[in-house]
Every structure is written in structure tokens, then in C-alpha cells.
Design a protein around this motif. Structure first.
Motif, PDB file in Angstrom:
ATOM      1  N   PHE A 126       0.813  -1.209   0.000  1.00 17.92           N
ATOM      2  CA  PHE A 126       0.000   0.000   0.000  1.00 17.92           C
ATOM      3  C   PHE A 126       0.849   1.262   0.000  1.00 17.92           C
ATOM      4  O   PHE A 126       0.482   2.268  -0.594  1.00 17.92           O
ATOM      5  N   THR A 127       2.007   1.204   0.646  1.00 19.82           N
ATOM      6  CA  THR A 127       2.925   2.347   0.617  1.00 19.82           C
ATOM      7  C   THR A 127       3.412   2.604  -0.804  1.00 19.82           C
ATOM      8  O   THR A 127       3.445   3.745  -1.270  1.00 19.82           O
ATOM      9  N   GLU A 128       3.763   1.538  -1.506  1.00 18.03           N
ATOM     10  CA  GLU A 128       4.207   1.684  -2.898  1.00 18.03           C
ATOM     11  C   GLU A 128       3.060   2.156  -3.802  1.00 18.03           C
ATOM     12  O   GLU A 128       3.282   2.940  -4.725  1.00 18.03           O
ATOM     13  N   THR A 129       1.858   1.698  -3.547  1.00 18.66           N
ATOM     14  CA  THR A 129       0.699   2.161  -4.318  1.00 18.66           C
ATOM     15  C   THR A 129       0.490   3.656  -4.118  1.00 18.66           C
ATOM     16  O   THR A 129       0.219   4.391  -5.078  1.00 18.66           O
ATOM     17  N   ALA A 130       0.614   4.135  -2.897  1.00 16.68           N
ATOM     18  CA  ALA A 130       0.467   5.562  -2.616  1.00 16.68           C
ATOM     19  C   ALA A 130       1.544   6.373  -3.333  1.00 16.68           C
ATOM     20  O   ALA A 130       1.257   7.425  -3.920  1.00 16.68           O
ATOM     21  N   ARG A 131       2.772   5.882  -3.317  1.00 16.79           N
ATOM     22  CA  ARG A 131       3.859   6.577  -4.027  1.00 16.79           C
ATOM     23  C   ARG A 131       3.610   6.604  -5.531  1.00 16.79           C
ATOM     24  O   ARG A 131       3.803   7.628  -6.186  1.00 16.79           O
ATOM     25  N   ARG A 132       3.177   5.470  -6.088  1.00 18.54           N
ATOM     26  CA  ARG A 132       2.882   5.400  -7.514  1.00 18.54           C
ATOM     27  C   ARG A 132       1.771   6.373  -7.892  1.00 18.54           C
ATOM     28  O   ARG A 132       1.876   7.107  -8.878  1.00 18.54           O
ATOM     29  N   ASN A 133       0.711   6.431  -7.087  1.00 23.10           N
ATOM     30  CA  ASN A 133      -0.386   7.350  -7.363  1.00 23.10           C
ATOM     31  C   ASN A 133       0.062   8.802  -7.292  1.00 23.10           C
ATOM     32  O   ASN A 133      -0.385   9.638  -8.081  1.00 23.10           O
ATOM     33  N   ALA A 134       0.962   9.120  -6.363  1.00 22.05           N
ATOM     34  CA  ALA A 134       1.485  10.487  -6.266  1.00 22.05           C
ATOM     35  C   ALA A 134       2.295  10.847  -7.506  1.00 22.05           C
ATOM     36  O   ALA A 134       2.180  11.961  -8.036  1.00 22.05           O
ATOM     37  N   ILE A 135       3.101   9.918  -7.997  1.00 21.20           N
ATOM     38  CA  ILE A 135       3.898  10.163  -9.210  1.00 21.20           C
ATOM     39  C   ILE A 135       2.983  10.350 -10.418  1.00 21.20           C
ATOM     40  O   ILE A 135       3.161  11.284 -11.207  1.00 21.20           O
ATOM     41  N   PHE A 136       1.975   9.497 -10.561  1.00 18.18           N
ATOM     42  CA  PHE A 136       1.023   9.648 -11.669  1.00 18.18           C
ATOM     43  C   PHE A 136       0.301  10.987 -11.604  1.00 18.18           C
ATOM     44  O   PHE A 136       0.063  11.626 -12.620  1.00 18.18           O
ATOM     45  N   SER A 137      -0.032  11.415 -10.411  1.00 20.34           N
ATOM     46  CA  SER A 137      -0.716  12.701 -10.242  1.00 20.34           C
ATOM     47  C   SER A 137       0.179  13.861 -10.654  1.00 20.34           C
ATOM     48  O   SER A 137      -0.267  14.797 -11.331  1.00 20.34           O
ATOM     49  N   LEU A 138       1.461  13.794 -10.278  1.00 18.05           N
ATOM     50  CA  LEU A 138       2.408  14.850 -10.674  1.00 18.05           C
ATOM     51  C   LEU A 138       2.600  14.878 -12.187  1.00 18.05           C
ATOM     52  O   LEU A 138       2.664  15.960 -12.802  1.00 18.05           O
ATOM     53  N   ILE A 139       2.725  13.715 -12.804  1.00 19.43           N
ATOM     54  CA  ILE A 139       2.887  13.642 -14.261  1.00 19.43           C
ATOM     55  C   ILE A 139       1.651  14.197 -14.961  1.00 19.43           C
ATOM     56  O   ILE A 139       1.755  14.974 -15.912  1.00 19.43           O
ATOM     57  N   ASP A 140       0.468  13.830 -14.469  1.00 18.81           N
ATOM     58  CA  ASP A 140      -0.773  14.329 -15.066  1.00 18.81           C
ATOM     59  C   ASP A 140      -0.867  15.846 -14.945  1.00 18.81           C
ATOM     60  O   ASP A 140      -1.240  16.534 -15.906  1.00 18.81           O
ATOM     61  N   THR A 141      -0.509  16.383 -13.792  1.00 15.83           N
ATOM     62  CA  THR A 141      -0.532  17.841 -13.584  1.00 15.83           C
ATOM     63  C   THR A 141       0.438  18.529 -14.524  1.00 15.83           C
ATOM     64  O   THR A 141       0.116  19.565 -15.140  1.00 15.83           O
ATOM     65  N   ALA A 142       1.637  17.970 -14.687  1.00 15.32           N
ATOM     66  CA  ALA A 142       2.637  18.560 -15.574  1.00 15.32           C
ATOM     67  C   ALA A 142       2.175  18.538 -17.027  1.00 15.32           C
ATOM     68  O   ALA A 142       2.350  19.510 -17.767  1.00 15.32           O
ATOM     69  N   LEU A 143       1.572  17.439 -17.452  1.00 11.10           N
ATOM     70  CA  LEU A 143       1.094  17.331 -18.825  1.00 11.10           C
ATOM     71  C   LEU A 143      -0.078  18.267 -19.112  1.00 11.10           C
ATOM     72  O   LEU A 143      -0.179  18.843 -20.189  1.00 11.10           O
ATOM     73  N   ARG A 144      -0.929  18.465 -18.148  1.00 17.55           N
ATOM     74  CA  ARG A 144      -2.068  19.368 -18.331  1.00 17.55           C
ATOM     75  C   ARG A 144      -1.659  20.833 -18.353  1.00 17.55           C
ATOM     76  O   ARG A 144      -2.308  21.636 -19.012  1.00 17.55           O
ATOM     77  N   SER A 145      -0.594  21.165 -17.644  1.00 14.61           N
ATOM     78  CA  SER A 145      -0.157  22.569 -17.614  1.00 14.61           C
ATOM     79  C   SER A 145       0.762  22.912 -18.779  1.00 14.61           C
ATOM     80  O   SER A 145       1.041  24.074 -19.039  1.00 14.61           O
ATOM     81  N   ALA A 146       1.250  21.904 -19.500  1.00 16.61           N
ATOM     82  CA  ALA A 146       2.160  22.154 -20.629  1.00 16.61           C
ATOM     83  C   ALA A 146       1.426  22.565 -21.882  1.00 16.61           C
ATOM     84  O   ALA A 146       0.298  22.504 -22.096  1.00 16.61           O
TER      85      ALA A 146
END
Length: 146
Positions: A126-146
Motif C-alpha cells: 500500500f505504501t508503494e501504491t500511494a507513491r505510484r499514485n502520487a507520481i502519476f498525479s504529478l505527471i498528469d498535472t505537468a502534462l495538463r499545464s504544458a
């Protein structure tokens, strides 16, 4: 920035026995808040350690119970769901049925979710799942703002 997640613990004396959230749990979480029920189940309205609330599940021929006064794990589960978008181990989305499905095959383990676990911490999965979800969220935010 800092994100503040309000956690509401509703200590309800005199509530009907068996009152739970919609999904038969003590916690409800969304992106803005966490609500946890802390029912008093005996007539004297005390927080007796031996008090247990029967759930709708049976394991090894006995009804599964939870201690309603033990809210720590429910709070942790709600915060994990709110901050990381983590689903409980019993939930999955079924494209075939086009809705959320439940399977209790993975309900037991080192996690605070559901009636089959008593842990107040998140295991490595579950710790790794939380980290993975945080990374996906950051990537999605970066792609939407580009």
C-alpha cells in the motif's frame, strides 16, 4: 503547498445498533474530508474494550466483529484514501459491468481497511501504491499545464 484534510470523528451515543456508512464500514472518505463513526454499542454508553459490533461477514463459522471504539485504523484508512486515491483491497473497477465490484479474496493483510484487518499501518504494498499514485498525479498535472 500544504493540504489540510479535515477528519470528523462522530462519537454517537444512543445510535441504532449496526449503524454504519453506506458501504458497511466505519469510514467514508472523499477528496475533501474524512468522516469516521465511533458508535457506542452497549447500554451503559461506556468505551468498554470487550464491546464488539457484529458485521455482515462470517469467517470460520463465526460472525466477524469490530471494536467500534478503535477509530485509529479507520482514520488512517480514510486519510490514505483521501491523500493517495488508494482503493481498499476489496475494491476494483470492472469494465465488463461498468461499475465498482467487491471481492474479499484480498481483504486480509497488513492494512487498516475493512473488518478483516486490525492493523493501524499500511504495509509495503500500500505504501508503494500511494507513491505510484502520487507520481502519476504529478505527471498528469505537468502534462495538463504544458
Amino acid at each position: 503547498g500544504t493540504r489540510v484534510i479535515p477528519v470528523y470523528v462522530l462519537s454517537l451515543a444512543g445510535m441504532p445498533e449496526g449503524l454504519l456508512m453506506d458501504d458497511d464500514s466505519f469510514v467514508a472518505a472523499n477528496r475533501d474530508m474524512v468522516i469516521v463513526l465511533q458508535p457506542v454499542t452497549n447500554a451503559s454508553s461506556s468505551w468498554d474494550e470487550s464491546t464488539a459490533m457484529p458485521m455482515r461477514f462470517v469467517s470460520d463459522g463465526e460472525v466477524v466483529t469490530q471494536r467500534p471504539q478503535d477509530t485509529t485504523r479507520h482514520i488512517i484508512a480514510g486519510i490514505a484514501q483521501t491523500l493517495s486515491g488508494m482503493a481498499t483491497p476489496t475494491e476494483r473497477y470492472s469494465p465488463l459491468h461498468e461499475r465498482r465490484m467487491e471481492s474479499f479474496m484480498w481483504a486480509v493483510g497488513c492494512h487498516p481497511f475493512g473488518p478483516f484487518s486490525n492493523s493501524t499501518r499500511l504495509g509495503p504494498l500500500f505504501t508503494e501504491t500511494a507513491r505510484r499514485n502520487a507520481i502519476f498525479s504529478l505527471i498528469d498535472t505537468a502534462l495538463r499545464s504544458a
